[in-house]
Design an enzyme around this catalytic site. Structure first.
Site, PDB file in Angstrom:
ATOM      1  N   GLU A   1      -4.569  -5.476  -3.885  1.00 48.19           N
ATOM      2  CA  GLU A   1      -3.856  -4.206  -3.709  1.00 48.19           C
ATOM      3  C   GLU A   1      -4.405  -3.392  -2.542  1.00 48.19           C
ATOM      4  O   GLU A   1      -3.634  -2.776  -1.796  1.00 48.19           O
ATOM      5  CB  GLU A   1      -3.964  -3.394  -5.007  1.00 48.19           C
ATOM      6  CG  GLU A   1      -3.169  -2.109  -4.985  1.00 48.19           C
ATOM      7  CD  GLU A   1      -3.276  -1.375  -6.312  1.00 48.19           C
ATOM      8  OE1 GLU A   1      -3.114  -0.149  -6.306  1.00 48.19           O
ATOM      9  OE2 GLU A   1      -3.523  -2.020  -7.344  1.00 48.19           O
ATOM     10  N   ASP A   2      -5.728  -3.365  -2.379  1.00 51.61           N
ATOM     11  CA  ASP A   2      -6.349  -2.422  -1.439  1.00 51.61           C
ATOM     12  C   ASP A   2      -7.001  -3.057  -0.218  1.00 51.61           C
ATOM     13  O   ASP A   2      -7.561  -2.348   0.616  1.00 51.61           O
ATOM     14  CB  ASP A   2      -7.404  -1.576  -2.176  1.00 51.61           C
ATOM     15  CG  ASP A   2      -6.782  -0.650  -3.208  1.00 51.61           C
ATOM     16  OD1 ASP A   2      -5.586  -0.339  -3.058  1.00 51.61           O
ATOM     17  OD2 ASP A   2      -7.468  -0.249  -4.153  1.00 51.61           O
TER      18      ASP A   2
END
Length: 735
Positions: free
Chosen positions: A80-81
């Site tokens: 996600e990051d």
């Protein structure tokens, strides 16, 4: 403590319950996370990797999960990051770990049309992964728990948003999975930010009475422990606890009580070795204290769907203080505290082996919601997954669990769709009941069927409580009544369009219509009409999906009208035609050929300066002024009553303000009226009246009577209101 020291502490924790864990892979995952999140910071300024490390601590210390779960916890934010992909994790660790991380991650690279749709898709994705591997939700709940523990560093808006989502979604999922300890902490942390004043009041009240409660619990503990030992039950553990803050808060709120009005704040647990001992302790407790009628529940004989087992009884102490006693075995206690995590069995090689088949309800839930829109999905999720259950019996003694408030219709469809479709009546405990009868715990339900049954009625969709029943009813109407659905759906859609000031012909002539239909999985307008007809979508939601197209048509019509009016004025001025005698203005209206004529404004359309208007000579009440686009002033009506329609116009100088009405259609939500009031205040609009109501399908219909100087001010106000989140349309009533 340094990050490395925290990691070594994690390894020590894992060794206490799983000395055969894959420590080489866990170390590799930790080092990968450190490198992937290098340079990233949390809101408190600490290195970002402290968060996945803390989540791994929760997964290990509180849930005792296997190696893959801990590795997934360490890597859960990398997809996600960071630039890490699913393929990277699958290659470096394993496809299973990659799937776990992917399941926990949000859909960050997809654009959504609304916040509700984004929440729905993230939930759907997470639940789908959860139905394949239950560890996905265990890691996700651990992630959310650590985020809530460190929520003080977020903005107040973010605190409320995340706390509300936690209370609405994650705490109930923890409850459904039997993870009571985590559920309580998630609820208490959410309450702290959702109602900080209420939370503090409860905490202060508990602190003030802490000594009194402690003395009471010590006394009861001694009495029960002594009697249990005297009866020969060995190794029994007895302890008391106070209700957690959110449980107290909910009781105060739902029952309108103050803190001092709540007496059953204290609960005791007795943990023994065998089921026989559980029932023996129950007898001892009922001999010591007076049981309160109707407050005994046997969840050992009838376990909850989340596998929870325990005996519950509420009794009265010798001093008149009521308290609850929960009696269970050690294994039952593990399940009660940790739910599905207590069932997780790790193997010698570190690969998890669980019992997801017990959680087939997750997959069924997703199947029932196939094709549902965002609001329907979230609503059904709350009912099917999070609502309290009611346990009923078939005539042969099988236990069926349904959501609280369920009816015989829900029961019939839970047996089989064919049973529901052929249902002609129902008996509860041997007596005929209505279809909308609300089933109670212990009811014996018998469905009466007939081969000649006509099938479900459309009102069944409103009576059914479970999404499974509603889904099967909609499928029947979709399959059996398509032509009828199209006719009914078209009529309803056309009527709603008319309220927006748009005709069906104008909408279907738009070139952009087909892409919009495709976007929402409809191949043609007939498919949309059929969906409306069988209840798959409401007319308000259908109109909302065409919001941009409808607004474009309305604006085009308004622009064309103003251009025609301006052109007519310019033509008249250039031709220097002789104007008919103008009467004297009354209330800002000049009636052609008349002076000092009684004038009133039609309530059906409430015209304001700038609107194109026409006059109607009433019988004894002067001239009634209508907007030209009012259905009551249609060309057909003017032609039929030609002698009574008259030209009117706005005077150069008009009174300061005129009253008119705006209709606002929006998705119902908290603070909607506050946002509308803010717009009215910021535009300095005077309000004469405001009326709002909610619809059963989650919409709000608001009518605002306002005082404005002209149509320009009204258009500005309408545009500002259309920008309010959740507002579908703003229109002026006519006709």
């Amino acid at each position: 403590m340094t990050i490395e020291e925290s990691y070594l502490q994690l390894e020590d924790s894992i060794r206490t319950y799983n000395p055969n864990a894959n420590f080489a892979q866990i170390r590799a995952a930790y080092e990968f996370a450190v490198q992937a999140h290098e340079g990233q910071k949390r809101k408190d300024g600490s290195p970002y990797v402290t968060h996945p490390l803390a989540v791994a601590h929760i997964v290990a210390n509180e849930l005792h999960l296997d190696s893959e779960s801990i590795i997934a916890a360490l890597l859960h934010d990398t997809i996600e990051d960071t630039s890490t992909s699913h393929e990277d994790i699958a290659r470096l660790f394993s496809p299973t770990v990659a799937d776990l991380v992917e399941g926990v991650s949000k859909l960050t690279r997809v654009k959504f049309t609304s916040k509700a749709e984004e929440q729905m898709e993230n939930l759907r994705k997470m639940l789908l992964a959860m139905s394949k591997d239950i560890r996905v939700i265990l890691v996700k709940i651990s992630d959310r728990l650590h985020n809530m523990r460190t929520m003080e560093y977020q903005t107040p808006e973010k605190q409320k948003q995340k706390s509300f989502e936690t209370m609405e979604i994650y705490a109930p999922i923890a409850h459904r999975l039997g993870m009571q300890r985590m559920k309580w902490e998630l609820e208490d942390l959410s309450l702290k930010y959702l109602d900080p004043v209420g939370y503090e009041e409860i905490m202060e009240a508990l602190d003030a009475k802490a000594e009194e409660y402690e003395d009471f619990m010590d006394g009861i503990n001694s009495q029960i422990s002594q009697r249990v030992q005297e009866s020969g039950i060995k190794d029994a553990v007895v302890y008391g606890r106070l209700k957690h803050p959110y449980s107290i808060y909910r009781k105060m709120y739902t029952q309108n009580k103050t803190f001092n009005d709540i007496f059953d704040l204290i609960a005791f647990r007795v943990i023994v070795d065998t089921v026989a001992d559980c029932y023996n302790v129950l007898g001892i407790v009922h001999d010591l204290y007076k049981p309160i009628l109707g407050r005994f529940k046997d969840y050992i004989g009838t376990p909850k769907p989340n596998l929870y087992q325990s005996l519950h009884t509420t009794v009265m102490s010798q001093t008149g203080v009521p308290f609850e006693v929960q009696i269970r075995t050690k294994e039952m206690h593990e399940v009660a505290e940790y739910g599905i995590a207590a069932h997780w069995k790790y193997k010698q090689n570190g690969q998890g082996g669980g019992d997801e088949n017990r959680y087939e309800w997750v997959r069924r839930l997703l199947e029932n919601q196939e094709g549902a829109d965002a609001e329907e999905f979230i609503h059904s999720l709350k009912v099917d997954m999070f609502a309290d259950e009611v346990f009923v019996f078939t005539p042969v003694g099988d236990v069926i669990n349904l959501p609280a408030g369920a009816t015989p219709i829900d029961f019939a469809y839970s047996i089989h769709s064919a049973v529901g479709n052929r249902m002609v009546g129902a008996k509860v405990n041997g007596h005929i009941v209505q279809y909308d009868y609300k089933l109670k715990n212990g009811d014996v339900v018998e469905v009466l069927t007939s081969k000649n049954a006509k099938g479900p009625g459309r009102d069944w969709l409103k009576i059914a409580r479970s999404s499974e029943a509603r889904s099967k009813i909609r499928q029947w109407f979709k399959r059996e009544k398509r032509e009828e659905n199209i006719v009914n759906g078209r009529a309803a859609f056309e009527a709603e369009l008319k309220r927006c000031g748009v005709t069906l012909r104008e909408l279907t002539a738009q070139d952009t219509l087909l892409p919009v239909l495709k976007k929402f999985s409809y191949n043609s307008m007939d498919d949309l009409y059929a969906a409306i007809g069988y209840g798959g979508i409401t007319t308000l939601k259908a109109i909302g999906r065409f919001r941009d197209e409808i607004q474009r048509i309305v604006h085009q019509k308004q622009s064309a009208y103003y251009e025609q009016a301006e052109s007519a004025k310019q033509t008249a001025a250039a031709a220097k035609t002789v104007q008919p005698a103008r009467g004297k203005a009354v209330q800002g209206i000049v009636v052609e050929g008349m002076s000092n004529c009684l004038v009133k404004f039609a309530k059906c359309c409430s015209p304001v300066p700038g609107d194109d208007i026409v006059g109607f000579i009433t019988r004894g009440y002067g001239v009634s002024v209508h907007r030209s686009d009012c259905p009551n002033a249609s060309p057909e009506r003017q032609a039929a009553e030609k002698g009574r329609w008259i030209k009117v116009s706005w005077a150069e100088s008009t009174p300061e303000e005129y009253q008119t009405t705006l209709q606002v259609t929006a998705k119902d939500r908290m603070n909607l009226i506050v946002d509308i009031s803010t717009v009215l205040s910021s535009t300095k609009t005077r309000v004469s009246a405001l009326n709002a109501r909610s619809t059963p399908d989650g919409f709000a219909l608001i009518e605002v009577a306002v005082q404005v100087s002209d149509s320009g001010q009204l258009q500005t106000l309408s545009r500002r209101m259309e920008q309010i989140p959740g507002v579908i349309r703003v229109s002026r009533p006519a006709g």
